[in-house]
Design a protein around this motif. Structure first.
Motif, PDB file in Angstrom:
ATOM      1  N   ARG A 195       0.845  -1.213   0.000  1.00  0.00           N
ATOM      2  CA  ARG A 195       0.000   0.000   0.000  1.00  0.00           C
ATOM      3  C   ARG A 195       0.872   1.252   0.000  1.00  0.00           C
ATOM      4  N   ILE A 196       1.999   1.190   0.693  1.00  0.00           N
ATOM      5  CA  ILE A 196       2.910   2.340   0.715  1.00  0.00           C
ATOM      6  C   ILE A 196       3.464   2.597  -0.683  1.00  0.00           C
ATOM      7  N   VAL A 197       3.949   1.530  -1.314  1.00  0.00           N
ATOM      8  CA  VAL A 197       4.510   1.660  -2.665  1.00  0.00           C
ATOM      9  C   VAL A 197       3.434   2.185  -3.618  1.00  0.00           C
ATOM     10  N   GLU A 198       2.250   1.593  -3.535  1.00  0.00           N
ATOM     11  CA  GLU A 198       1.131   1.962  -4.411  1.00  0.00           C
ATOM     12  C   GLU A 198       0.748   3.438  -4.213  1.00  0.00           C
ATOM     13  N   SER A 199       0.633   3.839  -2.922  1.00  0.00           N
ATOM     14  CA  SER A 199       0.271   5.231  -2.624  1.00  0.00           C
ATOM     15  C   SER A 199       1.351   6.186  -3.118  1.00  0.00           C
ATOM     16  N   GLY A 200       2.601   5.741  -3.060  1.00  0.00           N
ATOM     17  CA  GLY A 200       3.712   6.555  -3.543  1.00  0.00           C
ATOM     18  C   GLY A 200       3.568   6.813  -5.034  1.00  0.00           C
TER      19      GLY A 200
END
Lengths: 261, 258
Positions: free
Chosen positions: A210-215
């Motif tokens: 989710r962090i990578v995606e949100s980034g």
């Protein structure tokens, strides 16, 4: 409230509140755009708004961490026992364990993703980092029983099983718990690292994904919300093992002595 | 007549020409002859490094010998008290004293009576549920003695058991050990480097010299004399102490270092 209580709990809590308030104030007063640094209040709003997605990811990361830790615990203790019972095997296997330990897990993760599905690769990474501290601590614990007590067991003709069960294992317990506490924190790190590697490859579903995606989507508040959940998870794992250690050792182990003033 | 010290009676344990050399080449013991007789309180007195603890470990079967032989009259039956209390810190007092019985397959329920009896003998009734960490040094040593006695051994082997304790605790434990011995009639072999302790407690003192370890003198102390504060201040005690002290100095002078 006694002076100690104020110093032990109130001051740290106060510092935390001040830090968060300063953050909030800075963002509001300096008009920092939320795609650079979101205010704590905005992170909280995002956390509530995106709760269903984030919570699903949290469960996935938690399950992975838990499964990896369980496997590392069973594997680490079993191997430590086998090493203890048959020394030559320890010499033969230890180099492998060391190689796995000293190779940074982030460098193995992409390779694992070639051979395994992303879920499996994450699990294996989390297992690898948690396994070694549990193995080496338990092995050290099994070897560090009081020599006079070993003599005593010999004197009374104890079987090797009795010696293991009544002497080696209890003597190893504090070491094992130490390994478990380190391994618990590390398995979360391993899971997150592998999820990020998997996330860069465009697949995954855990919190780090989710962090990578949100980034990618420049959704910085959601990055912070996911980060917040990871921190909470780490803290909960730490608190769980600290409580477990206290429960099992507080009656007899010296490391707990300072607690009863 | 009790067999104590009697000639012609086979000793409980006989050591003849016992040698002990370590792998490093150090000769710890050379040609040690020693009898352990029924009911006696035998002290092994000597400076550090004279192998007195090694003799004890040999009698206990905890270490091998490189020469000579050790003969028990009947099955070996012994309890061992180490210099440290050597209790399992994760077990409470009851479980620590239960250990020798447990290793012999006695259940907790069946162990209750003998464990209670052993604890009563050392004055620790009521401390069953305490953990070693919660006890004083003297109390830990009492637990250690109770554990050594719980199987009712023929010989109690004690390796400088009170060396780490303060003078007052030590004197109290000395007296308690004497009354314990009077009640149980256990044979005791006691390793010490204290002349006064050995004269106060023993019926016989073997003085050992170092490098290589061997027995160089033997001092008899009349077992019928009551051991109390008066004994400690009387001329008989002073004479025996002088005798032991002289032998000890000769033993240390005989070796190159002193």
């Amino acid at each position: 409230m006694s002076r100690e209580t104020i110093e032990d709990y109130l001051f740290p809590a106060l510092m935390l509140v001040i830090a968060i308030a300063a953050w909030e104030a800075y963002v509001r007063l300096a008009h920092v755009p939320s795609f650079l640094l979101p205010a704590p209040s905005e992170v909280m709003t995002t956390l509530i708004q995106d709760w269903s997605t984030l919570f699903a990811s949290l469960l996935i990361t938690l399950m992975t961490t838990f499964e990896a830790l369980l496997a590392a615990m069973i594997g680490g203790v079993a191997l430590a026992l086998i090493f203890h019972l048959w020394r030559p095997l320890e010499r033969a296997f230890f180099p492998f364990a060391v190689i796995l330990q000293v190779t940074p897990v982030i460098s193995i993760a992409p390779l694992l993703l070639v051979y395994l599905s992303s879920g499996e690769a994450v699990l294996v990474c989390a297992f690898l980092v948690a396994f070694f501290p549990i193995l080496s601590n338990t092995a050290l614990g099994l070897a560090s029983a009081d020599h006079n007590l070993i003599d005593l067991f010999e004197l009374y003709g104890a079987s090797s099983w009795q010696q293991l069960r009544l002497l080696r294992m209890p003597a190893a317990l504090p070491y094992f718990l130490g390994g478990l506490r380190i391994g618990g924190g590390l398995s979360l790190v391993g899971a997150i690292v592998a999820e990020i590697a998997a996330g860069s490859a465009g697949s995954g579903s855990g919190l780090a994904y989710r962090i990578v995606e949100s980034g990618f989507r420049l959704n910085i508040p959601r990055m912070f919300a996911a980060l917040f959940l990871i921190s909470i998870t780490g803290i909960l794992i730490f608190l769980f093992f600290t409580a477990l250690t206290y429960m099992l050792l507080h009656r007899w182990h010296d490391s707990m002595r300072a607690r009863e003033r | 007549m009790r067999a104590e010290g009697g000639a012609g009676v086979t000793p409980l344990v006989t050591l003849r020409g016992v040698e002990k050399a370590f792998k490093s080449g150090t000769v710890a013991l050379q040609n040690v002859d020693l009898d352990i007789r029924d009911g006696e309180f035998l002290s092994l007195l000597g400076p550090s490094g004279c192998g007195k603890s090694t003799v004890l470990r040999i009698v206990a079967g905890l270490t091998t010998i490189s020469g000579g032989h050790v003969q028990w009259r009947g099955q070996p039956s012994l309890g061992f008290v180490f210099q440290e209390p050597t209790l399992a810190p994760w077990s409470d007092v009851f479980d620590n004293v239960w250990l020798p019985l447990r290793l012999n397959g006695v259940s907790r329920r069946d162990a209750r009576a003998p464990v209670e009896e052993a604890l009563a003998n050392v004055g620790l009734t009521g401390f069953e549920r305490a953990y070693p960490r919660e006890l004083s040094g003297g109390m830990k040593m009492r637990v250690s003695i109770a554990r050594a006695l719980v199987l009712k051994p023929a010989v109690l082997l004690m390796d400088e058991p009170f060396a780490a304790l303060d003078e007052i605790t030590r004197a109290k434990l000395n007296d308690d050990l004497l009354s314990l011995r009077a009640n149980l009639r256990t044979t005791i072999v006691f390793v010490t480097h204290s002349v006064y302790e050995s004269v106060y407690l023993s019926t016989r003192i073997c003085v050992m010299a170092p490098r290589p370890g061997r027995v160089v003198a033997e001092i008899a102390v009349d077992p019928s004399v009551v051991r109390d504060e008066e004994y400690r201040l009387g001329p008989y005690y002073a004479d025996r102490a002088r005798e032991a002290s002289t032998a000890l100095h000769a033993a240390m002078g005989a070796s190159k270092c002193a």
